[in-house]
Structures are given as C-alpha cells and as structure tokens.
Design a protein around this motif. Structure first.
Motif, PDB file in Angstrom:
ATOM      1  N   GLU A   1      13.521 -72.877  54.548  1.00 22.54           N
ATOM      2  CA  GLU A   1      13.861 -72.207  53.296  1.00 22.54           C
ATOM      3  C   GLU A   1      15.345 -72.386  52.965  1.00 22.54           C
ATOM      4  O   GLU A   1      16.210 -72.323  53.829  1.00 22.54           O
TER       5      GLU A   1
ATOM      6  N   LYS B   1       9.907 -78.759  48.603  1.00 21.16           N
ATOM      7  CA  LYS B   1      10.108 -78.044  49.855  1.00 21.16           C
ATOM      8  C   LYS B   1      10.668 -78.993  50.912  1.00 21.16           C
ATOM      9  O   LYS B   1      10.279 -80.158  50.970  1.00 21.16           O
ATOM     10  N   THR B   2      11.559 -78.463  51.722  1.00 23.95           N
ATOM     11  CA  THR B   2      12.111 -79.235  52.832  1.00 23.95           C
ATOM     12  C   THR B   2      11.384 -78.849  54.111  1.00 23.95           C
ATOM     13  O   THR B   2      11.277 -77.664  54.446  1.00 23.95           O
TER      14      THR B   2
ATOM     15  N   GLU C   1      10.501 -84.352  52.381  1.00 23.21           N
ATOM     16  CA  GLU C   1      10.613 -83.683  51.086  1.00 23.21           C
ATOM     17  C   GLU C   1       9.196 -83.565  50.542  1.00 23.21           C
ATOM     18  O   GLU C   1       8.549 -84.563  50.235  1.00 23.21           O
TER      19      GLU C   1
ATOM     20  N   VAL D   1       8.523 -75.276  57.158  1.00 15.85           N
ATOM     21  CA  VAL D   1       9.314 -75.321  55.936  1.00 15.85           C
ATOM     22  C   VAL D   1      10.660 -74.647  56.200  1.00 15.85           C
ATOM     23  O   VAL D   1      10.708 -73.554  56.784  1.00 15.85           O
TER      24      VAL D   1
END
Length: 654
Positions: free
Chosen positions: A114, A94-95, A90, A112
């Motif tokens: 989305e 953003k993941t 994390e 990343v």
C-alpha cells in the motif's frame, strides 16, 4: 625466440587469448550468481500459474533474492544452492511484491504494498506516449507552434519522484512535455517548451494540459553522431597488447588477479555487484568486503519554472525499464577487454539477453607503484590495475562506472559522466551580461545555442559498501586531525591524529569539512597487526559535491541521503537502497534517514558503509552537444591492514 612484429603479436594474441563475450553460466555455481535464463523462465512459469496475473500485470523488477549472509559464508562447493527471485509487479495501479522459490518451483508470497509505486515499465511509457499525442489539447498546442506533422514528435510524460500534484495520491501519474527531433538524430535539445501534459498512467488518460504559449523552437546543431573522426597532427599508433592473454583468471565465476579474489554479477537495478572480495596476504586469504555496489543515483535540476521544478530523479529506483545498464561498445573498453552478457526482465518477466553489459581488462597507467631516489641509486616499480566496467544510460545522461582493483590492496571506485546535458527552450538567443557586470540572463543554466538553455543540476551516487575487514565484526573509527598549541618549542602549533569510535548510527553520519579534516576508518577490533594496530580499511573521499538544498524541499527529502557523505548502519539484508525500495511519487520516508533514525549500535558488529559521491554541474559550452567524460572517484584503501608495503616486490615490468 625471434621478436614478432605488431601483426605477429595480434595473431598470437588472437590464438592464445580469444576474449569472446561470456554469458552467465546456464546453471548457477554460487548462491550469489546472477539469475540464469532457466531461472527467469521458472519465475515466469510460477507467476503464470499463480492465478494472480491479468493482461495488464507488468513485471517492474525481477532480481536475485540474496540468501542470508550466514548462509553464503557457510556454503561450500557441492552444497545445494539456495535460489530465490524477488519480483515487483504493477497490477492495474497496485504495487505487488512476490517471491519465487526457484528450486522448489513455488510462489512463496504475493502481497500488495500500500502507498508504494512500482517502477514504470516500457509498456506503460509507450502507451501514455501514444495517448498524449492523440489528445486534442496537445494537438492544439502543437498546431499553435506550427507543428502538424507528428511523425517526428515524441510526447513522453515520465514518473514523478516526489509528490507534486494532488492527483498522485493513490494514482500512477506521469508528467512532462513533447519534443520534435526534426533536424537531428535525437530529440534532446528539441523540447517543445511551455506545453505540459499530466497523465494517469493506469487509466491511460490525459488529465490536464498546460499551455503557456509558444516560444521559439531551438534549431541549433544538436547532432554529434556524424562527427568526422579526424586524427590530429602528430597522432601515431598507440598499441597495448597482451600476447600471452590477460593476467587474471575466472574459474566458476571467481576472479583471481594480483592477490585479489572476488566474484561479481550484473544486477538490472544497480549494475555490477562485487562480492566476497578478498586479498591474499602471504598464505592467508583475508576478507576485505562482503559486497559492494551502487545503491542509488539522485539528479535534481535547479530551475523553479513550472515545467522544471518537479525534475529531480532517483534514477536507479525509477528507470529500470529494460535494465538501467546498457551494452558497452569498443569505444568504452580496450580491444583486449573481455565482455560479459547479462539478463534483464521484459515487462512480462521473460528473460532478455543483453550483450556486453560489463567488461574487464587490465591496464597500466605508466605510473610508478612506488619510487625513491638517492644520490647513487633510484629504486621503484611500475604498476598495473584491473578494471570492471559498466555503463548506465538514463535518458540523456550516460555514466561509466568502474571498480578498479589495484596491486597495493586499494579499490578505486570511479564514475565518468558523459552523454547529453538536459536542455529547455527559452526566449533568449544570446546572453547580454557575461562578465559579472550585471544580472545574468537566464540565471538557471547556460545558453548553449540560440533559444536553448542547459539547466544547472547535481549528480549524487550512493554506494553501499558491506566491508568485512578480516571478518564480519567491525567498528567505525573517525580519525580527526586536530590542531594543538605548542609551548616551550620553536613551533607554535601542530596537528595530531585524534581517534574516536562511533558507537551508534548518528555518530557515523558525517560530512566532508576541509577545516576539520579526518579519516573514515573501518577496523576489526579483534585483529591486530605486527605493531599492535587493529587491521582496517579506509574510505578516502575524492573531490565531491555536497547537497545544500533546503531540508523541507520535497525533492531533497527524497534524496536526503545526499546531504551527508558517509553513513554507517548495522547489516540488515533488506536495507539495500539509500533512497528506499520504492521512490516514484514518494514522500521521503524510507531509506537511510529512516533507518538511522533508530540510532542502532554499530560498534564491534557487522556494519555497512554508505558513501555519497557527488558533483554540481554548471554546464559549459564545451559540454554541448555531447559532454566530454568527467570523472569523479573515491578509494577504499588498506589502513594498517598489512604489516608493510604490499607491492614492495612486484616486478620491474608492469
């Protein structure tokens, strides 16, 4: 040899069988072994050197990236061991997915994802808890309820499984309420109802507070920790000892017991993962299952109230914080059990050693493996079994999860639910209509104490079962019991076994139906036994609940795998979690429903079974303040796999 007394047996057992806790090997010995301490640190170092991290980058998950099945099956001792780690981070909203090649000491990719939310971390949860307790609107709501001492107050907005609020689009959102543990050892049963908090987790900011007005605070006895242990009348010692040690062996991570051979590891997300399960049949070591594990847990609550309608949890995918599986105690496993430590990642990715994450023990149920009596002779044999046990703790609920290996080639998979049922504060202090002679109040649960309602809910457990019966290429056969009319005989009707093959995934999405009974049979079409039947294993359901919420319910879309009891998919390494990899604030667009929409071929190929074990829970008074363990199970059992009863010759002593 002179017989030993009980004390002598215990002393001998302590000498011959010191069942100390076993940690995982410091060096991996097999491609499917759990990540070691050194490998955690290697992944940590590679991430630190990558240049991608900030002070607010947190590790949500750090798991073994399994090598391809073909690589594992071709691997032999002495070969190089491929080792990679999959990491979800994390990064300030953003993941990110990353993979580290542990052997080459390099970052393979950083990308990343989305529209996805990583599982929440302890650091995030602690931060928003503190922010919530400092918000003036929350403080005003607490004061209106006479609460000014915050030392016993916990405010804990938690992840939302499905899209409830518009703020969730592109944001990391928590929602929930506060509790006051005053008068108890824990805060379950002490909810400060009607005060709800919406938080932006990344910004560490309270977005809104909804206060629907005070109602009486539940104050009933919620503490069970000090319950006196009182032997009941007639209780005498009941001892089971193994003075010569356990009947199983573990050699370089491989367990051998009563013709069974298998490996296992402890995974922070799904607990015990059993691998390369084989059964020795004469001189042949025959494949049964490549891998079996829990895949996901789904717990929807049945209350339409504003503070409760959002409560539907995909526990394995959401609540990994510090590892979903927690240490076992001496109350969970018998004295003769062997314990196994495990590792989970901290929020920075460093290894945290957790003791007793699994235990293994033998037991006898004092039941015969088989018997038969004739006028002059009764024959039979007693049985024993091997148990691999873990325990998950998800907030209020505890789950005991067992893999039970039986001598006849059957694997029993069992879930025991216990812990504390989740409750809400209500105005009512008693129930007026309790005999069905009027509308029950309240109607969405059971009043377990004055002003305390235990809300109705469901539990569903999806198991991923990569069966490889006598090899990888298997087929799924449905054996239906069909009624037939009979003419020209005394009988008017009978039933017969009618078999059909599932050719594609949609053929294999099936439900339990007692009016159309059947058997779910996984066969190897290329292998046949002495009588000509294809060798196979059956998934035999136990008593199970069926999800029947509306298909367009957003919570049900997230837990859509629970709408069917069996699914079968072709083997795809990335398809591991029935509800999808990312389940927080999801739209229900991933997992089994999405994969099976392609209706891929599943005949005479490498296939994976997904079984849903479930139960509805209308809470009883007996479930409060702590719930007696309630067990549910299913069997993975041989069906024409052997040419005759495999326990015909086991000994007369278990």
């Amino acid at each position: 040899m002179k017989l030993l007394n009980v004390a002598g047996y215990v002393l001998l057992a302590s000498v011959l069988c010191p069942l100390a806790m076993h940690s995982q090997a410091r060096v991996p010995q097999h491609p499917l072994d759990a990540l070691t301490t050194e490998e955690y640190w290697e992944a940590h170092e590679v991430l630190q050197k990558s240049g991608h991290l900030s002070e607010k980058t947190y590790v949500s998950t750090l798991l073994l990236h399994e090598p391809l099945k073909s690589t594992v099956l071709a691997w032999k001792e002495g070969d190089a061991i491929p080792r990679e780690a999959d990491i979800v981070l994390e990064a300030e909203g953003k993941t990110v997915e990353a993979r580290v090649d542990l052997a080459a000491h390099k970052l393979e990719f950083w990308k990343v994802i989305e529209g996805a939310q990583a599982p929440f971390t302890n650091t995030e949860m602690d931060a928003i808890a503190e922010v919530s307790k400092k918000d003036p609107r929350v403080l005003a709501g607490l004061k209106a309820r006479g609460i000014t001492d915050l030392s016993t107050v916990h405010c804990q907005p938690i992840p939302l499984t499905f899209r409830v609020f518009p703020e969730e689009e592109g944001h990391r959102i928590g929602y929930g309420t506060c509790t006051d543990e005053r008068g108890a050892y824990h805060y379950w049963g002490r909810t400060i109802e009607n005060l709800y908090i919406l938080v932006d987790v990344t910004a560490e900011k309270v977005l809104s507070v909804v206060d629907r007005g005070p109602i009486p605070m539940p104050t009933g006895d919620a503490s069970f920790e000090e319950s006196e242990a009182m032997p009941r009348e007639g209780t005498t010692p009941l001892l089971v000892t193994q003075p010569m040690g356990p009947g199983y062996k573990i050699d370089k991570g491989e367990v051998s017991w009563q013709n069974w051979n298998f490996r296992f590891r402890i995974d922070p997300r799904v607990g015990a993962v059993v691998n390369l399960v084989k059964y020795k049949d004469g001189e042949r070591l025959r494949s049964v299952m490549y891998e079996g594990s829990l895949s996901e847990m789904y717990v929807p609550y049945m209350d339409k109230d504003q503070g409760w309608s959002w409560r539907a949890f995909l526990d394995a995918g959401e609540f990994l914080m510090g590892g979903l599986f927690k240490p076992l105690t001496s109350d969970d496993c018998p004295d003769r059990a062997q314990y196994f430590n495990g590792l989970v990642p901290s929020d920075t990715g460093s290894p945290m050693l957790k003791p007793r994450l699994a235990c293994m023990f033998e037991r006898t149920l004092d039941n015969p493996a088989w018997r038969h009596g004739e006028p002059d002779l009764t024959s039979g044999r007693p049985s024993r079994e091997l148990v691999l046990r873990t325990a998950a703790v998800v907030g209020n609920y505890d789950y005991i999860l067992d893999w039970v290996f039986q001598q006849d080639g059957t694997i029993r998979v069992a879930v025991g639910a216990t812990g504390i049922v989740e409750t809400k504060g209500v105005k009512e202090d008693h129930v007026e209509h309790a005999m069905g002679d009027g509308p029950p109040k309240p109607e969405y649960g059971t009043l377990v104490a004055p002003h305390l309602l235990a809300v109705n809910h469901d539990h569903y457990f999806s198991y991923r079962l990569d069966l490889d019966v006598d090899g990888q290429n298997n087929s799924f056969m449905i054996d239906r019991l069909v009624p037939q009319k009979v003419e020209g005989a005394v009988r008017k009707s009978i039933w017969a076994d009618e078999s059909s093959m599932a050719h594609t995934e949609k053929d294999a999405i099936l439900d339990l139906d007692p009016k159309r009974p059947g058997m779910w049979h996984f066969i190897n079409p290329a292998q046949h036994g002495a009588m000509g039947y294809p060798t196979g294993y059956e998934i035999m359901p136990g008593a199970t609940g069926v999800a029947f919420a509306a298909a367009d319910d957003p919570a049900q879309r997230m837990g859509q795998f629970a709408t069917h009891q069996i699914w079968v998919t072709p083997y795809v390494p990335e398809e591991r979690y029935a509800g999808g990899t990312y389940v927080t604030s999801g739209k229900g667009m991933d997992g089994l429903p999405a994969w099976t929409a392609f209706n891929r071929r599943i005949e005479n190929t490498d296939i994976v079974a997904w079984y849903t074990l479930g139960f509805h829970h209308v809470v009883r008074l007996e479930d409060w303040p702590v719930m007696p363990t309630m067990w549910h199970d299913f069997l993975i059992r041989p069906m024409n796999f052997f040419d005759k009863n495999p326990v015909l010759t086991i000994p007369h002593q278990p």
